[in-house]
Design a protein around this motif. Structure first.
Motif, PDB file in Angstrom:
ATOM      1  N   UNK A  28      -1.667  -7.092  11.406  1.00 32.30           N
ATOM      2  CA  UNK A  28      -3.256  -7.747  11.764  1.00 32.30           C
ATOM      3  C   UNK A  28      -3.287  -9.483  11.276  1.00 32.30           C
ATOM      4  N   UNK A  29      -2.053  -9.881   9.967  1.00 29.87           N
ATOM      5  CA  UNK A  29      -1.938 -11.166   9.301  1.00 29.87           C
ATOM      6  C   UNK A  29      -3.033 -11.283   8.418  1.00 29.87           C
ATOM      7  N   UNK A  30      -3.207 -12.595   8.592  1.00 24.00           N
ATOM      8  CA  UNK A  30      -4.149 -12.969   7.604  1.00 24.00           C
ATOM      9  C   UNK A  30      -5.931 -13.660   8.325  1.00 24.00           C
ATOM     10  N   UNK A  31      -6.735 -13.098   7.586  1.00 23.24           N
ATOM     11  CA  UNK A  31      -7.229 -12.776   6.228  1.00 23.24           C
ATOM     12  C   UNK A  31      -6.650 -10.820   6.219  1.00 23.24           C
ATOM     13  N   UNK A  32      -5.951 -10.586   5.475  1.00 23.21           N
ATOM     14  CA  UNK A  32      -5.632  -9.153   6.065  1.00 23.21           C
ATOM     15  C   UNK A  32      -6.591  -8.555   5.092  1.00 23.21           C
ATOM     16  N   UNK A  33      -6.403  -7.195   5.782  1.00 21.65           N
ATOM     17  CA  UNK A  33      -7.365  -5.733   5.583  1.00 21.65           C
ATOM     18  C   UNK A  33      -7.267  -5.229   4.148  1.00 21.65           C
ATOM     19  N   UNK A  51       2.172  -1.938   1.672  1.00 19.45           N
ATOM     20  CA  UNK A  51       2.146  -3.362   0.781  1.00 19.45           C
ATOM     21  C   UNK A  51       1.358  -4.155   0.600  1.00 19.45           C
ATOM     22  N   UNK A  52       0.670  -4.641  -0.451  1.00 12.36           N
ATOM     23  CA  UNK A  52      -0.289  -5.696   0.183  1.00 12.36           C
ATOM     24  C   UNK A  52       0.315  -7.592  -0.193  1.00 12.36           C
ATOM     25  N   UNK A  53      -0.077  -8.693   1.099  1.00 16.57           N
ATOM     26  CA  UNK A  53       0.745  -9.767   1.255  1.00 16.57           C
ATOM     27  C   UNK A  53      -0.663 -10.826   0.178  1.00 16.57           C
ATOM     28  N   UNK A  54      -1.653 -10.358   0.473  1.00 18.65           N
ATOM     29  CA  UNK A  54      -2.836 -11.547  -0.227  1.00 18.65           C
ATOM     30  C   UNK A  54      -3.711 -10.795  -1.529  1.00 18.65           C
ATOM     31  N   UNK A  55      -3.679 -11.252  -2.788  1.00 14.97           N
ATOM     32  CA  UNK A  55      -4.534 -10.530  -3.651  1.00 14.97           C
ATOM     33  C   UNK A  55      -5.421  -9.766  -3.235  1.00 14.97           C
TER      34      UNK A  55
END
Length: 207
Positions: A28-33, A51-55
């Motif tokens: 999905x990319x950013x903004x991450x789900x 895994x999370x790529x954004x806080x």
């Protein structure tokens, strides 16, 4: 773990669909789900694989395993972060605690995709021996086992949402691609091998 995740196991274990879901979320990319996770084995495995790529993009049942928070978390996350897709990865038992909130998802057309790992019960489905199934207690299944093949995907369809029943990697990939693109209330019912799960503490013989 990556070696195990790379295998396409059918009937599904927990790792194969979790890998496919992980890859779809990352795609999905950013903004991450925002990922919501609830269940026994489903949440345990999800903590290691998803895994999370954004806080601030993960919510789960926490240390004490407070089952029933999943759909409420989904609604709150969708309202608080309307530009993000919300993806809930739920065990069938965890989903059952608040499943009727799919009506709320449909009523407000929230961008929530609920993925139910359906292995027929808490930790797994009916695991009685042949003697127990045909013996004097044949009409007394364990309280941790559910109706086999429960059609969770039809529950949301009753309210006008979209439901999918999947049991292979290609079916799951297709359902994820369609639902992530549509960003509409969806339940994906993922059929899992009822023997794939393991009971916490391995207390099955005491049930």
């Amino acid at each position: 773990m990556e070696a195990q995740l790379a295998k396409d196991v059918v009937p599904f274990n927990f790792l194969t669909p979790m890998r496919i879901i992980r890859d779809a979320i990352l795609g999905v990319g950013s903004p991450a789900p925002i990922v919501v996770s609830e269940g026994a084995n489903t949440m345990d495995v999800g903590r290691a694989v998803l895994v999370q790529t954004e806080p601030r993009t993960r919510l789960d049942a926490g240390t004490w395993g407070t089952m029933g928070i999943g759909l409420g978390y989904c609604i709150a996350a969708a309202v608080a972060e309307p530009n993000r897709l919300v993806v809930a990865v739920e065990g069938d038992s965890g989903f059952g605690f608040s499943a009727m909130e799919v009506e709320t998802l449909v009523r407000y057309q929230l961008p929530v995709v609920v993925i139910v790992f359906n292995n027929g019960g808490v930790y797994g489905g009916d695991r009685r021996s042949p003697e127990e199934i045909t013996g004097p207690f044949k009409d007394d299944p364990a309280p941790t086992s559910f109706v086999p093949g429960a059609a969770y995907h039809i529950v949301i369809e009753a309210f006008g949402g979209k439901g999918y029943l999947v049991g292979t990697p290609d079916e799951l990939k297709s359902a994820l691609a369609e639902s992530f693109s549509a960003r509409k209330p969806t339940v994906i019912n993922v059929t899992i091998d009822p023997y794939a799960g393991a009971e916490s503490g391995r207390l099955q013989h005491k049930n």
